[in-house]
Design a protein around this motif. Structure first.
Motif, PDB file in Angstrom:
ATOM      1  N   ARG A  71      56.905 -12.816 -73.528  1.00 34.72           N
ATOM      2  CA  ARG A  71      57.643 -13.129 -72.306  1.00 34.72           C
ATOM      3  C   ARG A  71      57.305 -14.518 -71.749  1.00 34.72           C
ATOM      4  O   ARG A  71      58.143 -15.182 -71.143  1.00 34.72           O
ATOM      5  CB  ARG A  71      57.356 -12.059 -71.245  1.00 34.72           C
ATOM      6  N   LYS A  72      56.067 -14.964 -71.967  1.00 35.05           N
ATOM      7  CA  LYS A  72      55.622 -16.223 -71.348  1.00 35.05           C
ATOM      8  C   LYS A  72      56.492 -17.401 -71.773  1.00 35.05           C
ATOM      9  O   LYS A  72      56.810 -18.276 -70.951  1.00 35.05           O
ATOM     10  CB  LYS A  72      54.161 -16.504 -71.725  1.00 35.05           C
ATOM     11  N   VAL A  73      56.909 -17.451 -73.038  1.00 35.78           N
ATOM     12  CA  VAL A  73      57.749 -18.580 -73.482  1.00 35.78           C
ATOM     13  C   VAL A  73      59.089 -18.566 -72.750  1.00 35.78           C
ATOM     14  O   VAL A  73      59.657 -19.625 -72.454  1.00 35.78           O
ATOM     15  CB  VAL A  73      57.966 -18.570 -75.011  1.00 35.78           C
ATOM     16  N   LEU A  74      59.597 -17.375 -72.423  1.00 39.73           N
ATOM     17  CA  LEU A  74      60.857 -17.267 -71.687  1.00 39.73           C
ATOM     18  C   LEU A  74      60.664 -17.697 -70.236  1.00 39.73           C
ATOM     19  O   LEU A  74      61.527 -18.370 -69.661  1.00 39.73           O
ATOM     20  CB  LEU A  74      61.369 -15.822 -71.742  1.00 39.73           C
ATOM     21  N   GLU A  75      59.542 -17.312 -69.647  1.00 42.18           N
ATOM     22  CA  GLU A  75      59.249 -17.742 -68.269  1.00 42.18           C
ATOM     23  C   GLU A  75      59.132 -19.256 -68.189  1.00 42.18           C
ATOM     24  O   GLU A  75      59.635 -19.883 -67.246  1.00 42.18           O
ATOM     25  CB  GLU A  75      57.964 -17.069 -67.784  1.00 42.18           C
ATOM     26  N   ASP A  76      58.478 -19.856 -69.186  1.00 39.06           N
ATOM     27  CA  ASP A  76      58.376 -21.316 -69.209  1.00 39.06           C
ATOM     28  C   ASP A  76      59.760 -21.950 -69.380  1.00 39.06           C
ATOM     29  O   ASP A  76      60.058 -22.985 -68.763  1.00 39.06           O
ATOM     30  CB  ASP A  76      57.465 -21.767 -70.355  1.00 39.06           C
ATOM     31  N   LEU A  77      60.604 -21.329 -70.195  1.00 37.68           N
ATOM     32  CA  LEU A  77      61.936 -21.883 -70.465  1.00 37.68           C
ATOM     33  C   LEU A  77      62.815 -21.848 -69.223  1.00 37.68           C
ATOM     34  O   LEU A  77      63.459 -22.854 -68.885  1.00 37.68           O
ATOM     35  CB  LEU A  77      62.597 -21.106 -71.607  1.00 37.68           C
ATOM     36  N   VAL A  78      62.869 -20.722 -68.521  1.00 40.10           N
ATOM     37  CA  VAL A  78      63.811 -20.613 -67.391  1.00 40.10           C
ATOM     38  C   VAL A  78      63.361 -21.409 -66.167  1.00 40.10           C
ATOM     39  O   VAL A  78      64.155 -21.634 -65.255  1.00 40.10           O
ATOM     40  CB  VAL A  78      64.086 -19.139 -67.000  1.00 40.10           C
ATOM     41  N   GLU A  79      62.101 -21.867 -66.153  1.00 39.50           N
ATOM     42  CA  GLU A  79      61.663 -22.760 -65.076  1.00 39.50           C
ATOM     43  C   GLU A  79      62.265 -24.154 -65.220  1.00 39.50           C
ATOM     44  O   GLU A  79      62.363 -24.904 -64.256  1.00 39.50           O
ATOM     45  CB  GLU A  79      60.137 -22.873 -65.074  1.00 39.50           C
ATOM     46  N   MET A  80      62.688 -24.492 -66.430  1.00 37.29           N
ATOM     47  CA  MET A  80      63.128 -25.848 -66.716  1.00 37.29           C
ATOM     48  C   MET A  80      64.587 -26.051 -66.336  1.00 37.29           C
ATOM     49  O   MET A  80      65.357 -25.096 -66.205  1.00 37.29           O
ATOM     50  CB  MET A  80      62.922 -26.159 -68.206  1.00 37.29           C
ATOM     51  N   SER A  81      64.959 -27.322 -66.150  1.00 40.50           N
ATOM     52  CA  SER A  81      66.362 -27.675 -65.959  1.00 40.50           C
ATOM     53  C   SER A  81      67.095 -27.440 -67.283  1.00 40.50           C
ATOM     54  O   SER A  81      66.524 -27.694 -68.358  1.00 40.50           O
ATOM     55  CB  SER A  81      66.462 -29.145 -65.556  1.00 40.50           C
ATOM     56  N   PRO A  82      68.297 -26.902 -67.270  1.00 44.09           N
ATOM     57  CA  PRO A  82      69.186 -26.657 -66.137  1.00 44.09           C
ATOM     58  C   PRO A  82      69.090 -25.261 -65.540  1.00 44.09           C
ATOM     59  O   PRO A  82      69.884 -24.913 -64.669  1.00 44.09           O
ATOM     60  CB  PRO A  82      70.566 -26.845 -66.780  1.00 44.09           C
ATOM     61  N   PHE A  83      68.111 -24.441 -65.996  1.00 44.06           N
ATOM     62  CA  PHE A  83      68.016 -23.066 -65.483  1.00 44.06           C
ATOM     63  C   PHE A  83      67.409 -23.021 -64.086  1.00 44.06           C
ATOM     64  O   PHE A  83      67.841 -22.236 -63.242  1.00 44.06           O
ATOM     65  CB  PHE A  83      67.203 -22.206 -66.445  1.00 44.06           C
ATOM     66  N   ASN A  84      66.369 -23.829 -63.880  1.00 42.88           N
ATOM     67  CA  ASN A  84      65.785 -24.010 -62.553  1.00 42.88           C
ATOM     68  C   ASN A  84      65.443 -22.698 -61.861  1.00 42.88           C
ATOM     69  O   ASN A  84      65.714 -22.499 -60.673  1.00 42.88           O
ATOM     70  CB  ASN A  84      66.726 -24.845 -61.673  1.00 42.88           C
TER      71      ASN A  84
END
Length: 310
Positions: A71-84
């Protein structure tokens, strides 16, 4: 207009801890997978969806992902732009031997998750002994609400083709089990279905043809990627062969114009930035690794998406 996307992101793993010895095996199985390469990979995967937004005007309301680990890689991903941080995550750790999972990301302003589960498969391999079993990646199921419409979403990454396709019976079994669920949802519950994934089969594969029909030979699913494959459009390659393993299948209800969402188009997303830097292979994905050699690309698959009109 709304988009639904699927993307095999090629081994999105957390960085490996420093080894005690240079010959020690790594957690990821990748060579020299460190923090810098991990952060670059995250940036590139998120940038794919920025490019998709630049081209279409919107981000997908849902995104199926495969080849992610934890899950951690997904949490890191959705923090980034454009997901913000505006995207939620549906994810379960699977029992896959490489710890590779599938997941669903969704726009929290548009999608409500009603229910979800991991559909797990075990395959006995020796003497019918339950202690001797083989595992594979789960199929992720999510029941979601978009406005007043219920959509049942399946995200799959079926066992790969290897060793003269020893895994074909496993793929056939998984597709048969998913088909049974889909027939129940479509024919009895009268609800919408989206099935997406890396099926390790092209759209003309026997398993993917069977899943389109119920026991009365009535069509329950439509695969828009059949036409793309017939016109030699591919999302991945194996040596000289073009492949379209990445597909999104829809229940017939999406082809009714009275739906709040109805099918409009299907695409393989392959802008120039996502393509190989080698001019001889400029139609192929710019991958992260070629064997053990780090190339620094996005993935060995192109993402695919469907356009749904309101």
């Amino acid at each position: 207009m709304e988009l639904f996307a699927f993307y095999n992101v090629e081994n999105l793993f957390l960085p490996d801890p420093p080894p005690n010895h240079r010959l020690d095996p790594t957690t990821s199985g990748l060579r020299n997978w460190d923090e810098r390469k991990y952060r670059d990979k995250l940036f590139k995967i998120s940038h794919v969806f920025q490019l998709m937004k630049d081209e279409t005007g919107i981000l997908p309301c849902m995104i199926g992902l495969s080849e992610i680990s934890g899950r951690k890689v997904l949490e890191d991903l959705v923090e980034m732009s454009p997901f913000n941080s505006q995207y939620g995550i549906v994810h379960y750790n699977s029992m896959d031997e490489r710890k590779v999972d599938v997941a669903l990301l969704y726009d929290k302003s548009k999608i409500e998750i009603i229910d979800s589960e991991a559909i797990t498969f075990f395959f006995e391999i020796v003497d019918n002994n339950p202690e001797n079993y083989d595992t594979t990646r789960d199929v992720l199921f999510s029941k979601v609400k978009f406005k007043e419409e219920i959509i049942n979403v399946f995200v799959a990454h079926l066992p790969s083709k290897r060793e003269k396709d020893i895994n074909q019976p496993k793929r056939d079994y998984i597709l048969s089990e998913i088909r049974n669920r889909i027939v129940q949802i479509v024919n009895v519950e009268k609800e919408n279905v989206i099935l997406c994934g890396d099926f390790n089969e092209n759209p003309d594969g026997e398993g993917l043809l069977k899943i389109l029909f119920d026991d009365k030979n009535e069509k329950v699913l439509i695969n828009p990627f059949q036409e793309l494959y017939s016109t030699k459009n591919y999302s991945a390659f194996h040596y000289k062969s073009g492949l379209l393993f990445d597909q999104i299948l829809l229940s017939k209800s999406f082809f009714d114009d009275n739906q709040s969402l109805s099918y409009y188009d299907a695409k393989i997303f392959k802008p120039e930035k996502l393509r190989s830097r080698n001019k001889m292979f400029s139609d192929r994905p710019f991958r992260t690794y070629a064997g053990s050699r780090y190339l620094g690309g996005y993935s060995d698959h192109f993402p695919v998406f469907i356009v749904l009109k309101k």
